[in-house]
Scaffold this motif. Sequence first.
Motif, PDB file in Angstrom:
ATOM      1  N   ASP A  14       0.826  -1.212   0.000  1.00 47.50           N
ATOM      2  CA  ASP A  14       0.000   0.000   0.000  1.00 47.50           C
ATOM      3  C   ASP A  14       0.854   1.255   0.000  1.00 47.50           C
ATOM      4  N   THR A  20      -3.103   3.197  -2.836  1.00 46.41           N
ATOM      5  CA  THR A  20      -4.240   3.052  -1.924  1.00 46.41           C
ATOM      6  C   THR A  20      -4.182   3.966  -0.701  1.00 46.41           C
ATOM      7  N   LYS A  77     -13.265  -1.086   5.940  1.00 45.05           N
ATOM      8  CA  LYS A  77     -13.275  -2.063   4.854  1.00 45.05           C
ATOM      9  C   LYS A  77     -14.494  -1.861   3.967  1.00 45.05           C
ATOM     10  N   ASP A  81     -14.112  -1.093   0.046  1.00 48.50           N
ATOM     11  CA  ASP A  81     -14.699  -1.953  -0.985  1.00 48.50           C
ATOM     12  C   ASP A  81     -15.630  -1.152  -1.894  1.00 48.50           C
ATOM     13  N   THR A 115      -1.174  -5.684   5.120  1.00 52.18           N
ATOM     14  CA  THR A 115      -2.468  -6.201   4.689  1.00 52.18           C
ATOM     15  C   THR A 115      -2.507  -7.717   4.857  1.00 52.18           C
ATOM     16  N   ASP A 116      -3.674  -8.258   5.241  1.00 52.55           N
ATOM     17  CA  ASP A 116      -3.768  -9.708   5.392  1.00 52.55           C
ATOM     18  C   ASP A 116      -3.580 -10.387   4.036  1.00 52.55           C
ATOM     19  N   ASP A 118      -5.016 -12.762   2.159  1.00 52.97           N
ATOM     20  CA  ASP A 118      -6.085 -12.923   1.169  1.00 52.97           C
ATOM     21  C   ASP A 118      -6.354 -11.621   0.426  1.00 52.97           C
ATOM     22  N   ARG A 119      -6.422 -10.523   1.176  1.00 51.88           N
ATOM     23  CA  ARG A 119      -6.704  -9.240   0.531  1.00 51.88           C
ATOM     24  C   ARG A 119      -5.502  -8.767  -0.276  1.00 51.88           C
ATOM     25  N   ALA A 120      -4.301  -9.031   0.205  1.00 51.80           N
ATOM     26  CA  ALA A 120      -3.116  -8.667  -0.563  1.00 51.80           C
ATOM     27  C   ALA A 120      -3.119  -9.378  -1.914  1.00 51.80           C
ATOM     28  N   GLU A 122      -5.700 -10.504  -3.463  1.00 57.08           N
ATOM     29  CA  GLU A 122      -6.805  -9.932  -4.244  1.00 57.08           C
ATOM     30  C   GLU A 122      -6.363  -8.645  -4.937  1.00 57.08           C
ATOM     31  N   TYR A 123      -5.652  -7.783  -4.193  1.00 56.74           N
ATOM     32  CA  TYR A 123      -5.203  -6.523  -4.779  1.00 56.74           C
ATOM     33  C   TYR A 123      -4.171  -6.767  -5.884  1.00 56.74           C
ATOM     34  N   SER A 138       2.741 -11.501   4.623  1.00 51.76           N
ATOM     35  CA  SER A 138       1.835 -10.617   5.357  1.00 51.76           C
ATOM     36  C   SER A 138       2.273 -10.519   6.811  1.00 51.76           C
TER      37      SER A 138
END
Length: 219
Positions: A14, A20, A77, A81, A115-116, A118-120, A122-123, A138
């Motif tokens: 980020d 972001t 969050k 989103d 960032t956790d 899963d979200r990392a 995703e990004y 992470s």
Amino acid sequence: MQLNDVKAFIFDLDGTLIDTEKIYRIIWPKAVSDLGFTYTDEQFLSMRSLGRPYSPLRFKELFGEEFDYDEARRIRKKYFDQYIEEHGIELKGGAIELLCFLRNKGITTAIATATDLDRAMEYLDMTGLSGYFDKVISATMVDEGKPSPKVYLHACKELGLEPRVCVAVEDAPNGIKSANAAGLNVIMVPDLTEPDDELCKLISRKANSLDEIISWFND
């Protein structure tokens, strides 16, 4: 620091690779306001990349023990989103150029993010970056996030490399402190703020953009 001798580049996510932090600058104060508190821009800037357990403790220092950090994160969050559904996520300038250059030189690349996981991931998928990294680390994989050195030490361990042969690329003070304490060379690519005198002592070099780093290999 001779970049041609570097074995790995480890990037913050980020504010360094994806644009972001400007979003968080808007939505964190909104989330905190929804809980009845005022979160100043100065407070936000000081807490960029601040990981657990430091971030929840800092919020309680600012707003009292009654502050519901988990609820604030849930609201944040939701706002995030909503924003990315409408606008998407932009890459920082020069990200693809630098990552392609490092790949072509055979230099290992990794992520070390607050960032956790899963979200990392995703990004990274959303921005087309997922194929550029050997490891994604992470801070949730260690018991202390940035500015503790543990996330960078864990990243180096996962890569099988000594910190001294790695470069961290960071945009914010807490990440820089983490990487420096872990023994990595640190390049700062400022995002929302420039380094002050104290931070300048912790970085090896400052770049105006990610692709500027490419030219340093010829130094």
